[in-house]
Design a protein around this motif. Structure first.
Motif, short mmCIF file in Angstrom:
data_model
loop_
_atom_site.label_atom_id
_atom_site.label_comp_id
_atom_site.label_asym_id
_atom_site.label_seq_id
_atom_site.Cartn_x
_atom_site.Cartn_y
_atom_site.Cartn_z
N UNK A 151 -6.51 -1.78 -0.56
CA UNK A 151 -5.16 -1.20 -0.08
C UNK A 151 -4.62 -0.16 -0.99
N UNK A 152 -5.10 -0.21 -2.40
CA UNK A 152 -4.42 0.83 -3.30
C UNK A 152 -5.53 0.86 -4.44
N UNK A 153 -6.00 2.20 -4.35
CA UNK A 153 -7.06 2.76 -5.33
C UNK A 153 -6.60 3.46 -6.40
N UNK A 154 -6.83 3.17 -7.52
CA UNK A 154 -6.34 4.14 -8.73
C UNK A 154 -7.56 4.92 -9.22
N UNK A 155 -7.32 6.22 -9.03
CA UNK A 155 -8.50 7.30 -9.28
C UNK A 155 -8.10 7.82 -10.64
N UNK B 121 -4.20 1.54 -19.24
CA UNK B 121 -4.27 1.66 -17.49
C UNK B 121 -4.35 0.08 -17.05
N UNK B 122 -4.75 -0.72 -17.58
CA UNK B 122 -4.69 -2.06 -17.14
C UNK B 122 -3.12 -2.59 -17.14
N UNK B 123 -2.22 -2.28 -17.94
CA UNK B 123 -0.82 -2.62 -17.99
C UNK B 123 -0.32 -1.80 -16.55
N UNK C 123 -10.15 -0.04 -8.76
CA UNK C 123 -9.81 1.40 -9.67
C UNK C 123 -11.23 2.23 -9.76
N UNK C 124 -11.29 3.56 -9.35
CA UNK C 124 -12.50 4.26 -9.19
C UNK C 124 -12.42 5.30 -10.55
N UNK D 149 -17.82 4.53 -11.24
CA UNK D 149 -17.58 2.93 -10.99
C UNK D 149 -16.52 2.63 -10.50
N UNK D 150 -16.63 1.76 -9.23
CA UNK D 150 -15.50 1.10 -8.69
C UNK D 150 -15.44 -0.29 -9.05
N UNK D 151 -14.24 -0.51 -9.51
CA UNK D 151 -13.72 -1.84 -10.30
C UNK D 151 -12.71 -2.55 -9.23
#
Length: 205
Positions: free
Chosen positions: A41-45, A91-93, A103-104, A161-163
């Motif tokens: 639902x929510x991908x961070x690029x 980024x993790x925070x 995350x991509x 990479x997609x995580x």
């Protein structure tokens, strides 16, 4: 032997100025067989690059491409705290704070330089023909020899990479290869290749 020297190509896609068109494809890709299909639902690029301008351009274009494919993506460059210098911890925070489920990440892998030899060949060209048994018949073809030559080729490799963020698993990973990349089109070429490959892998519903 004729030797062709193309212009110098710099690392990654920020300093590349060749006028020739690049050719980009996803050479290798892998999908986690243990991954349970879900609709992210929510991908961070994220684009990993030291120059903010290059990174921002890449993230913005990839985000727009994913959105046009129906994928809800957000460019990291638009988030306060991730525009300038950024660390893994930052980024993790933000991923946890803002509820990103994936995350991509795109990063530089290698720049391969190689010399390609193009072998010579001979062709025969008809220069005229009057008629059967005419003496001119015997001189109606000429032999043209094209000598061999070498060209310098550079191939830019990027790792994508997609995580998923609940457990930090890698869902999908691919490596793009851009031959003689150009600043004018390498970003768009990479983005198109990535988006098409991810969609065909069935990662997003």
């Amino acid at each position: 032997m004729l030797k062709i020297q193309p212009h110098h190509i710099a690392l990654f896609f920020s300093l590349i100025f060749l006028t020739a068109c690049s050719t980009t494809s996803v050479k290798n890709s892998w999908k986690n067989p243990a991954f349970n299909q879900k609709n992210f639902q929510k991908v961070l690029v994220i684009g990993v690059h030291k120059e903010v301008g290059v990174r921002t351009e890449y993230e913005s274009k990839l985000t727009n491409k994913l959105k046009s494919a129906g994928i809800d993506a957000i460019s990291a460059s638009t988030i306060k705290g991730l525009y300038g210098d950024r660390s893994k911890e930052q980024v993790i925070e933000i991923v946890r704070r803002d509820g990103y489920d994936s995350v991509l990440v795109t990063k530089y892998q290698a720049l391969k330089q190689e010399e390609i030899y193009k072998p010579g060949y001979t062709e025969y060209q008809v220069i005229g023909y009057r008629g059967l048994f005419d003496p001119f018949y015997y001189n109606s073809m000429i032999e043209i020899h094209h000598p061999g030559y070498t060209i310098d080729r550079e191939t830019l490799f990027l790792e994508v990479s997609l995580f998923e963020t609940s457990e930090g698993q890698i869902v999908w990973r691919g490596v793009t290869a851009s031959i003689n990349p150009s600043r004018n089109n390498v970003v768009d070429d990479v983005i198109t290749a990535i988006t098409d490959k991810i969609k065909s892998a069935g990662i997003f519903n």
